[in-house]
Motif scaffolding. Sequence first.
Motif, PDB file in Angstrom:
ATOM      1  N   THR A  83       0.910  -0.918  -0.262  1.00 28.86           N
ATOM      2  CA  THR A  83      -0.064  -0.152   0.172  1.00 28.86           C
ATOM      3  C   THR A  83       0.614   1.152   0.430  1.00 28.86           C
ATOM      4  OG1 THR A  83       0.326  -0.139   2.592  1.00 28.86           O
ATOM      5  CG2 THR A  83      -1.844  -1.285   1.113  1.00 28.86           C
ATOM      6  N   TRP A  84       2.181   0.836   0.207  1.00 32.74           N
ATOM      7  CA  TRP A  84       2.682   2.376   0.637  1.00 32.74           C
ATOM      8  C   TRP A  84       3.261   2.468  -0.715  1.00 32.74           C
ATOM      9  CZ3 TRP A  84       4.474   5.521   4.146  1.00 32.74           C
ATOM     10  CH2 TRP A  84       4.027   4.554   5.959  1.00 32.74           C
ATOM     11  N   PHE A  85       3.499   1.831  -1.973  1.00 29.24           N
ATOM     12  CA  PHE A  85       4.448   2.125  -3.417  1.00 29.24           C
ATOM     13  C   PHE A  85       3.170   2.507  -4.078  1.00 29.24           C
ATOM     14  CE2 PHE A  85       4.680   0.339  -7.689  1.00 29.24           C
ATOM     15  CZ  PHE A  85       5.490   0.936  -7.476  1.00 29.24           C
ATOM     16  N   ILE A  86       2.007   2.154  -3.199  1.00 30.77           N
ATOM     17  CA  ILE A  86       0.290   2.535  -4.923  1.00 30.77           C
ATOM     18  C   ILE A  86       0.383   3.674  -4.477  1.00 30.77           C
ATOM     19  CG2 ILE A  86      -2.089   2.020  -4.843  1.00 30.77           C
ATOM     20  CD1 ILE A  86      -1.187  -1.198  -4.038  1.00 30.77           C
ATOM     21  N   THR A  87       0.296   3.427  -2.484  1.00 38.16           N
ATOM     22  CA  THR A  87      -0.008   5.279  -2.401  1.00 38.16           C
ATOM     23  C   THR A  87       0.894   6.523  -2.654  1.00 38.16           C
ATOM     24  OG1 THR A  87      -1.190   4.831  -0.465  1.00 38.16           O
ATOM     25  CG2 THR A  87      -0.086   6.935  -0.060  1.00 38.16           C
ATOM     26  N   ALA A  88       2.239   6.270  -2.785  1.00 37.95           N
ATOM     27  CA  ALA A  88       3.589   6.998  -3.247  1.00 37.95           C
ATOM     28  C   ALA A  88       3.145   7.127  -4.696  1.00 37.95           C
ATOM     29  CB  ALA A  88       4.554   6.093  -2.756  1.00 37.95           C
ATOM     30  N   PHE A  89       2.543   6.024  -5.379  1.00 38.00           N
ATOM     31  CA  PHE A  89       2.664   5.889  -6.726  1.00 38.00           C
ATOM     32  C   PHE A  89       1.844   7.435  -7.451  1.00 38.00           C
ATOM     33  CE2 PHE A  89       1.381   5.069 -10.674  1.00 38.00           C
ATOM     34  CZ  PHE A  89       2.222   4.439 -11.919  1.00 38.00           C
ATOM     35  N   VAL A  90       0.665   7.063  -6.794  1.00 36.63           N
ATOM     36  CA  VAL A  90      -1.136   7.864  -6.788  1.00 36.63           C
ATOM     37  C   VAL A  90      -0.819   9.368  -6.697  1.00 36.63           C
ATOM     38  CG1 VAL A  90      -2.820   8.137  -5.922  1.00 36.63           C
ATOM     39  CG2 VAL A  90      -2.224   5.643  -6.751  1.00 36.63           C
ATOM     40  N   ILE A  91       0.000   9.596  -5.581  1.00 38.34           N
ATOM     41  CA  ILE A  91       0.329  11.107  -5.003  1.00 38.34           C
ATOM     42  C   ILE A  91       1.463  11.400  -6.187  1.00 38.34           C
ATOM     43  CG2 ILE A  91       1.169  12.320  -3.568  1.00 38.34           C
ATOM     44  CD1 ILE A  91       0.833  10.868  -1.779  1.00 38.34           C
ATOM     45  N   ALA A  92       2.021  10.953  -6.561  1.00 38.24           N
ATOM     46  CA  ALA A  92       3.811  11.298  -8.085  1.00 38.24           C
ATOM     47  C   ALA A  92       2.499  11.240  -8.721  1.00 38.24           C
ATOM     48  CB  ALA A  92       4.217  10.156  -7.917  1.00 38.24           C
ATOM     49  N   SER A  93       1.900  10.706  -9.244  1.00 37.41           N
ATOM     50  CA  SER A  93       1.271  10.554 -10.670  1.00 37.41           C
ATOM     51  C   SER A  93       0.285  11.717 -10.389  1.00 37.41           C
ATOM     52  CB  SER A  93       0.047   9.874 -11.040  1.00 37.41           C
ATOM     53  OG  SER A  93       0.641   8.460 -11.313  1.00 37.41           O
ATOM     54  N   ALA A  94      -0.820  12.227  -8.958  1.00 37.55           N
ATOM     55  CA  ALA A  94      -1.190  13.706  -8.966  1.00 37.55           C
ATOM     56  C   ALA A  94      -0.614  15.042  -9.460  1.00 37.55           C
ATOM     57  CB  ALA A  94      -2.187  13.877  -8.054  1.00 37.55           C
ATOM     58  N   ILE A  95       0.760  14.892  -8.541  1.00 37.55           N
ATOM     59  CA  ILE A  95       2.002  15.731  -9.017  1.00 37.55           C
ATOM     60  C   ILE A  95       1.616  16.552 -10.382  1.00 37.55           C
ATOM     61  CG2 ILE A  95       3.704  16.782  -8.554  1.00 37.55           C
ATOM     62  CD1 ILE A  95       1.874  16.912  -5.613  1.00 37.55           C
ATOM     63  N   PHE A  96       1.938  14.932 -11.298  1.00 32.68           N
ATOM     64  CA  PHE A  96       2.972  15.145 -12.049  1.00 32.68           C
ATOM     65  C   PHE A  96       1.723  15.381 -13.137  1.00 32.68           C
ATOM     66  CE2 PHE A  96       6.364  12.250 -11.519  1.00 32.68           C
ATOM     67  CZ  PHE A  96       7.144  13.226 -11.500  1.00 32.68           C
ATOM     68  N   MET A  97      -0.075  15.046 -13.035  1.00 30.52           N
ATOM     69  CA  MET A  97      -1.380  15.927 -13.751  1.00 30.52           C
ATOM     70  C   MET A  97      -1.619  16.654 -13.562  1.00 30.52           C
ATOM     71  SD  MET A  97      -3.561  12.324 -13.329  1.00 30.52           S
ATOM     72  CE  MET A  97      -4.675  13.293 -13.348  1.00 30.52           C
ATOM     73  N   PHE A  98      -1.418  17.911 -12.337  1.00 30.97           N
ATOM     74  CA  PHE A  98      -1.317  18.840 -12.219  1.00 30.97           C
ATOM     75  C   PHE A  98      -1.438  19.542 -12.046  1.00 30.97           C
ATOM     76  CE2 PHE A  98      -4.892  16.161  -9.716  1.00 30.97           C
ATOM     77  CZ  PHE A  98      -5.611  16.637 -10.656  1.00 30.97           C
ATOM     78  N   ALA A  99       0.616  19.687 -12.199  1.00 28.99           N
ATOM     79  CA  ALA A  99       1.771  20.828 -12.699  1.00 28.99           C
ATOM     80  C   ALA A  99       1.507  21.224 -13.479  1.00 28.99           C
ATOM     81  CB  ALA A  99       3.564  19.446 -12.387  1.00 28.99           C
ATOM     82  N   PRO A 100       2.675  22.676 -13.554  1.00 31.66           N
ATOM     83  CA  PRO A 100       1.814  23.087 -14.817  1.00 31.66           C
ATOM     84  C   PRO A 100       2.319  22.893 -15.879  1.00 31.66           C
ATOM     85  CG  PRO A 100       3.012  24.675 -12.673  1.00 31.66           C
ATOM     86  CD  PRO A 100       2.833  23.768 -12.146  1.00 31.66           C
ATOM     87  N   LYS A 101       2.129  23.189 -17.040  1.00 34.48           N
ATOM     88  CA  LYS A 101       2.833  22.464 -18.430  1.00 34.48           C
ATOM     89  C   LYS A 101       3.906  22.619 -18.399  1.00 34.48           C
ATOM     90  CE  LYS A 101      -0.747  20.283 -19.678  1.00 34.48           C
ATOM     91  NZ  LYS A 101      -1.188  19.646 -19.088  1.00 34.48           N
ATOM     92  N   SER A 102       4.669  24.168 -18.210  1.00 27.81           N
ATOM     93  CA  SER A 102       5.910  25.067 -18.168  1.00 27.81           C
ATOM     94  C   SER A 102       6.040  25.003 -16.661  1.00 27.81           C
ATOM     95  CB  SER A 102       5.985  25.881 -19.174  1.00 27.81           C
ATOM     96  OG  SER A 102       7.338  26.053 -18.879  1.00 27.81           O
ATOM     97  N   LEU A 103       6.977  24.178 -15.939  1.00 32.24           N
ATOM     98  CA  LEU A 103       8.001  23.887 -14.694  1.00 32.24           C
ATOM     99  C   LEU A 103       9.103  25.398 -14.999  1.00 32.24           C
ATOM    100  CD1 LEU A 103       8.338  20.350 -14.267  1.00 32.24           C
ATOM    101  CD2 LEU A 103       7.069  21.923 -13.448  1.00 32.24           C
ATOM    102  N   ALA A 104       9.400  25.671 -15.850  1.00 29.82           N
ATOM    103  CA  ALA A 104      10.187  26.936 -16.225  1.00 29.82           C
ATOM    104  C   ALA A 104      10.113  27.998 -15.726  1.00 29.82           C
ATOM    105  CB  ALA A 104      11.130  27.170 -17.770  1.00 29.82           C
ATOM    106  N   THR A 105      10.434  29.174 -14.553  1.00 31.01           N
ATOM    107  CA  THR A 105       9.746  30.482 -14.715  1.00 31.01           C
ATOM    108  C   THR A 105      10.681  31.283 -14.506  1.00 31.01           C
ATOM    109  OG1 THR A 105      11.280  29.779 -12.468  1.00 31.01           O
ATOM    110  CG2 THR A 105       8.977  28.964 -12.119  1.00 31.01           C
ATOM    111  N   PRO A 106      10.283  32.359 -15.153  1.00 31.36           N
ATOM    112  CA  PRO A 106      11.038  33.361 -15.831  1.00 31.36           C
ATOM    113  C   PRO A 106      11.810  34.167 -14.521  1.00 31.36           C
ATOM    114  CG  PRO A 106       8.747  33.785 -16.542  1.00 31.36           C
ATOM    115  CD  PRO A 106       8.396  32.333 -16.098  1.00 31.36           C
ATOM    116  N   MET A 107      12.612  34.378 -15.465  1.00 37.38           N
ATOM    117  CA  MET A 107      13.827  35.163 -14.759  1.00 37.38           C
ATOM    118  C   MET A 107      12.975  36.786 -13.864  1.00 37.38           C
ATOM    119  SD  MET A 107      15.930  32.816 -13.866  1.00 37.38           S
ATOM    120  CE  MET A 107      16.965  34.299 -13.321  1.00 37.38           C
ATOM    121  N   VAL A 108      12.158  37.311 -15.003  1.00 35.75           N
ATOM    122  CA  VAL A 108      12.215  38.431 -14.742  1.00 35.75           C
ATOM    123  C   VAL A 108      11.299  38.707 -13.599  1.00 35.75           C
ATOM    124  CG1 VAL A 108      10.135  40.213 -15.001  1.00 35.75           C
ATOM    125  CG2 VAL A 108      11.015  39.301 -17.174  1.00 35.75           C
TER     126      VAL A 108
END
Length: 104
Positions: free
Chosen positions: A2-27
């Motif tokens: 269950t630890w593995f499944i939980t971690a995989f679900v959380i990591a998948s959620a982070i990758f799904m809801f993360a912004p499309k571009s992770l690079a932030t402008p220097m401005v």
Amino acid sequence: MTWFITAFVIASAIFMFAPKSLATPMVEGPKVKTSQWVLFTLPLLALVIMMIAMAKGYSSSHAGIAIGFALTACSVAISRFHRFILPCAAYTGLSLLMLAMQYL
């Protein structure tokens, strides 16, 4: 397991809801956006819960892998922590490899 499944679900959620571009402008400078902190809290909360469970005596190879996934998700969520993605992912990969070798 269950630890593995939980971690995989959380990591998948982070990758799904993360912004499309992770690079932030220097401005913008070193300011961290609120959405990044929101994405950071879920894996951080899971990491704290896993650490408390391990401190209470639960020990498993799956717990180490789940912690690796949570650390990788935390390092992806905040742009300041992107330099830690590779070490966290390497730790997770080595943990998975050791688990696979254990079952052979």
